[in-house]
Design an enzyme around this catalytic site. Sequence first.
Site, PDB file in Angstrom:
ATOM      1  N   SER A 113      66.084  41.090  43.609  1.00 18.49           N
ATOM      2  CA  SER A 113      65.112  40.381  44.440  1.00 18.49           C
ATOM      3  C   SER A 113      65.090  40.995  45.818  1.00 18.49           C
ATOM      4  CB  SER A 113      65.495  38.900  44.535  1.00 18.49           C
ATOM      5  OG  SER A 113      64.720  38.251  45.497  1.00 18.49           O
ATOM      6  N   SER A 114      63.916  40.950  46.464  1.00 14.82           N
ATOM      7  CA  SER A 114      63.829  41.395  47.847  1.00 14.82           C
ATOM      8  C   SER A 114      64.090  40.253  48.813  1.00 14.82           C
ATOM      9  CB  SER A 114      62.431  41.972  48.110  1.00 14.82           C
ATOM     10  OG  SER A 114      61.462  40.962  47.959  1.00 14.82           O
ATOM     11  N   CYS A 115      64.479  39.090  48.297  1.00 18.87           N
ATOM     12  CA  CYS A 115      64.595  37.911  49.144  1.00 18.87           C
ATOM     13  C   CYS A 115      66.013  37.632  49.579  1.00 18.87           C
ATOM     14  CB  CYS A 115      64.029  36.693  48.424  1.00 18.87           C
ATOM     15  SG  CYS A 115      64.943  36.235  46.951  1.00 18.87           S
ATOM     16  N   GLY A 116      66.943  38.587  49.383  1.00 23.00           N
ATOM     17  CA  GLY A 116      68.283  38.401  49.897  1.00 23.00           C
ATOM     18  C   GLY A 116      69.210  37.656  48.976  1.00 23.00           C
ATOM     19  N   GLU A 217      65.313  33.591  54.624  1.00 22.29           N
ATOM     20  CA  GLU A 217      66.033  34.865  54.572  1.00 22.29           C
ATOM     21  C   GLU A 217      65.832  35.678  55.843  1.00 22.29           C
ATOM     22  OE1 GLU A 217      64.038  34.176  50.478  1.00 22.29           O
ATOM     23  OE2 GLU A 217      63.512  34.056  52.595  1.00 22.29           O
TER      24      GLU A 217
END
Length: 273
Positions: A113-116, A217
């Site tokens: 995920s790019s959301c941390g 995030e």
Amino acid sequence: MDDPPRLIDASQTHRFTGLSPAGAGLHTRDIASEVPVAISVCGFGYAVMMASPADLEDFAWGFALSERLIDRADQIERVEVRPEARGILLDLWLTDDCRERVIDRVRHRVGESSCGLCGIENLDQALRPLPALAAPADIGPRAVFAALASLRDHQPLNALTGAVHAAAFADAEGTILAAREDVGRHNAFDKLIGHALRTGLAPGAGFALLTSRCSFELVEKAALVGVRLLVTISAPTALAIERANACGLTLIALARADEMLVAADPHTVFTSA
């Protein structure tokens, strides 16, 4: 047989058919590139992110801090950027004291995920403690409006494509010191954080400005690098406000040329009057 590796441009020129009430016509337009970036850390495959293929060494440094794989800049030994036929390989090598936490995150990975939330195992880990932040430097609304007014001058890729986010650091007077762009809002901020780590820029002396909505995030990334005042163009989520208040981050949202909203002001810097 695979195509040979090539360097990937941050934008590409495409031809389109334009439609209007008067009819059809051909148009040429620059389009933002979005490529898979496979990140390995200490030899372990860690994540695959979709990103703009620019400032990737900065991205590596910022990603490592945002993922809490490092605490300090001197824990990164080297970064290698390797273009391949279908994307880019980004290899990070950290000092030995970071190796165990890397192994732990890889072992418990539940998704990319790019959301941390890469490698997060449970809800307690999703909302980990943040450092307590002091009140921001003496920064008034005039400085924020000044940074907003000049931000477009620091967005060359968006000027070409109209399709990427920007993250910028400004000093206490509102002068933008550095900016980074990416198709992903998280990536843009990670690139900016990485630039700060590599160059010794002190985020706490000014403020960060993001051309996106403010999710929790982004608040956490700001707190981890020492940003004490975060300004976003779009609205925050409720959790972003909660996390900002909890760690002492001053958060301004819906920032426009003529108005902005103070979403979190734990030190009553902007709301004391």
